[in-house]
Scaffold this motif. Structure first.
Motif, PDB file in Angstrom:
ATOM      1  N   GLU A 351       6.148 -80.778 -19.045  1.00 23.60           N
ATOM      2  CA  GLU A 351       5.991 -81.937 -18.166  1.00 23.60           C
ATOM      3  C   GLU A 351       6.090 -83.264 -18.910  1.00 23.60           C
ATOM      4  O   GLU A 351       6.503 -84.262 -18.333  1.00 23.60           O
ATOM      5  CB  GLU A 351       4.637 -81.856 -17.454  1.00 23.60           C
ATOM      6  N   HIS A 376      10.591 -79.372 -14.589  1.00 21.29           N
ATOM      7  CA  HIS A 376       9.273 -79.912 -14.284  1.00 21.29           C
ATOM      8  C   HIS A 376       8.915 -81.113 -15.145  1.00 21.29           C
ATOM      9  O   HIS A 376       7.781 -81.603 -15.083  1.00 21.29           O
ATOM     10  CB  HIS A 376       8.198 -78.833 -14.438  1.00 21.29           C
ATOM     11  N   LYS A 378       8.116 -84.590 -16.270  1.00 22.00           N
ATOM     12  CA  LYS A 378       7.681 -85.775 -15.538  1.00 22.00           C
ATOM     13  C   LYS A 378       7.855 -87.061 -16.331  1.00 22.00           C
ATOM     14  O   LYS A 378       8.120 -88.124 -15.753  1.00 22.00           O
ATOM     15  CB  LYS A 378       6.203 -85.636 -15.134  1.00 22.00           C
TER      16      LYS A 378
END
Length: 591
Positions: A351, A376, A378
């Motif tokens: 992430e 995934h 971020k």
């Protein structure tokens, strides 16, 4: 309930007498009553009184029922003798007491003690009497580095007397912080690791391993009870020279703290099998100053299935972060073709990716693309990468459907955030697909600083339909047309504006925080970072209530009442009284 009121004097002695719980934390108290009579007092919080330097020797004489005591972040130099007569004391917090250097042998008299927390308090050594505290479930200690003052001071105690850890069989949490250069630790670390391996109740462990080989004692994939029970760990492995994370912002230091299972591998060579095995259980990985690895995927993509946060700094041989060919055996690589039909997903859990001071890094991803890779992710941060030329390709953009924040700082060779080196992508594809597609659908923040060659953001591909903020500093060649790739016709409820090319002006745009191309902007690339709002404000909890262990991971009712490893409130149990719960409300109100 007098916490945080700025008191300079303690309450009247008469107010102490009938109290069962007293909260005087975060005040400006410099003195306390000499020996208040508190026969019913169970809990006393005096932490964060930074002017409190001394406590009367008889202060605790009339507190026979006291169970929880917090003196963290005070300026006390020694502990009053009456403290060691508190026969009912179960939890003692002495974290970050900068002037406290000696833990007296009398500590062994507190035989009901379950929690002894001295993290951040630089004590000289652990007295052998700690072995008497057989009910301890949590022990946290930080040792100061030995100072060599000549032959007169040559004889010093061992950091931890032999056999001390092994007799504390009830331990569930153990944290030992040392100076990496302290020879006293190197002389006992193997014995300490052997003792730790015998603690079958251990759930949380913080330890420094000077040699990789010491990890083998845990037998991560074998039958070791400790290795299978650890749900939280913080390991530093390698020959660290105490220059720990100097080049990283404080936010990234804390980034490692907030994950359940973190590994920092320092000054390594090659890819040891023991590190690979440990990576399989790791959620946060910091690769620092590795000598010869050329890509992150050398550690085995299959070993990073649980990895959520990765920080890479000063690994001068790394040229690419992920090589797609590493998913295949060496014999099969010649037959690889790029495909989106492959259902193998790797690094799908990652992430947060932070990359710092990588002088040979040229690109993030190389080789065949795989569906789900980095899907995934971020937050991506790239700082001081002088050879970096490729950040995204059109194909990789399709995977980054979760990216929310992007930071690129001091990367002088970057021409565009998106690089379309293969023009066949346009020749063999219906261009209307790209014209109608917005990539990076969740991207909310872009921070671009000191990119002198940047001329385009995405080479006419439309990105970030939900952008909330963009900041551009010292990017003199970036043209108005490039910003249209982001803002044109899709800022909800607003009319998009182009950014001015005038180097002397700063022009805000709707739904955009600020943008500028000023060369002399006061920005420090080494410390700049996108400020992301943590899910549960861990940074604030860490700074205000580190000594209460309200840090980093989950703030559910269960973790607040004493569960959750290093992130728990060890001072509370599930039978917490109503007043204690009021304290939690007080804490929440200050967030």
């Amino acid at each position: 309930m007098c916490g945080g009121l700025g008191l300079t004097e303690p309450p009247e002695v008469t107010q102490w007498q009938s109290s069962t719980e007293i909260y005087l934390m975060e005040n400006h108290l410099s003195e306390l009553p000499e020996n208040p009579c508190c026969p019913a007092l169970l809990l006393l919080f005096l932490n964060r009184n930074c002017k409190l330097r001394t406590i009367s020797p008889s202060f605790f004489d009339y507190m026979p029922a006291l169970k929880i005591l917090n003196l963290s972040r005070t300026r006390i130099k020694s502990l009053p003798v009456s403290l060691f007569r508190l026969t009912c004391l179960k939890r003692l917090f002495l974290t970050h007491c900068d002037l406290l250097m000696v833990l007296p042998p009398q500590i062994g008299e507190l035989q009901q003690l379950e929690v002894l927390d001295l993290e951040g308090t630089m004590i000289m050594d652990l007295p052998k009497e700690v072995a008497k505290l057989t009910k301890l479930t949590c022990l946290g200690v930080t040792f100061c580095r030995r100072i060599n003052r000549g032959p007169k001071y040559a004889k010093v105690n061992a950091l931890i007397p032999q056999g001390t850890i092994s007799v504390l069989t009830q331990l569930e949490e153990l944290s030992i912080e040392v100076s990496p250069e302290d020879e006293r630790w190197r002389s006992i670390v193997e014995a300490v690791v052997d003792d730790v391996c015998g603690l079958t109740r251990l759930d949380t462990l913080n330890l420094y391993f000077p040699q990789v080989e010491l990890l083998r004692k845990f037998i991560w994939l074998g039958t070791s009870e400790v290795s299978r029970s650890l749900s939280h760990f913080k390991f530093i492995v390698g020959d660290d020279d105490e220059r720990i994370i100097i080049h990283l912002p404080k936010d990234l230091e804390f980034e490692l703290e907030r994950w359940d299972r973190s590994l920092k591998y320092v000054n390594g060579m090659g890819v040891p099998t023991d590190i690979k095995k440990l990576l399989q259980h790791t959620t946060a990985f910091f690769l620092d100053r590795h000598m010869d690895v050329t890509k992150l995927s050398d550690f085995g993509i299959e070993n990073m299935k649980q990895l959520k946060c990765c920080i890479i700094g000063e690994c001068n041989e790394i040229q690419v972060i992920v090589d797609g060919t590493d998913m295949y055996d060496e014999a099969d690589r010649s037959e690889i073709v790029e495909t989106w039909e492959d259902d193998r997903r790797f690094l799908r859990s990652l992430e947060y990716l932070y990359i710092r001071c990588m002088k040979s890094l040229r690109c993030i991803y190389n080789g065949p693309l795989h569906r789900g890779c980095l899907s995934h992710l971020k937050s991506l941060s790239l700082v001081k990468c002088p050879q970096l030329t490729v950040i995204f390709t059109p194909g990789l953009l399709e995977n980054l459907e979760s990216l929310e924040e992007l930071e690129v700082v001091d990367c002088p060779l970057v021409l565009s955030l998106v690089r379309c080196e293969d023009t066949s992508i346009y020749e063999n594809t219906d261009t209307s697909i790209y014209e109608s597609t917005y990539f990076l659908p969740k991207l909310k923040k872009i921070f671009l600083v000191s990119l002198p060659e940047l001329i385009s953001i995405s080479e006419d591909l439309h990105i970030a339909p939900n952008l909330g903020a963009i900041k551009i500093v010292d990017c003199p060649n970036l043209k108005n047309r490039s910003t249209d790739e982001i803002c044109r016709n899709h800022l909800t409820g607003t009319e998009a504006q182009s950014f001015p090319n005038d180097a002397s002006r700063e022009q805000p745009a709707p739904a955009v925080v600020s943008s500028t191309t000023t060369r002399n902007a006061a920005v420090n690339p080494s410390t700049s970072q996108i400020k992301r709002k943590p899910e549960v404000a861990p940074r604030l909890w860490k700074s205000l209530f580190n000594d209460l262990k309200l840090a980093a991971r989950n703030f559910s009712a269960e973790s607040l009442l004493g569960e959750g490893g290093f992130g728990c409130v060890r001072g509370f149990t599930k039978d917490t009284s109503e007043s204690s719960l009021l304290l939690l409300g007080y804490i929440y109100s200050h967030l």
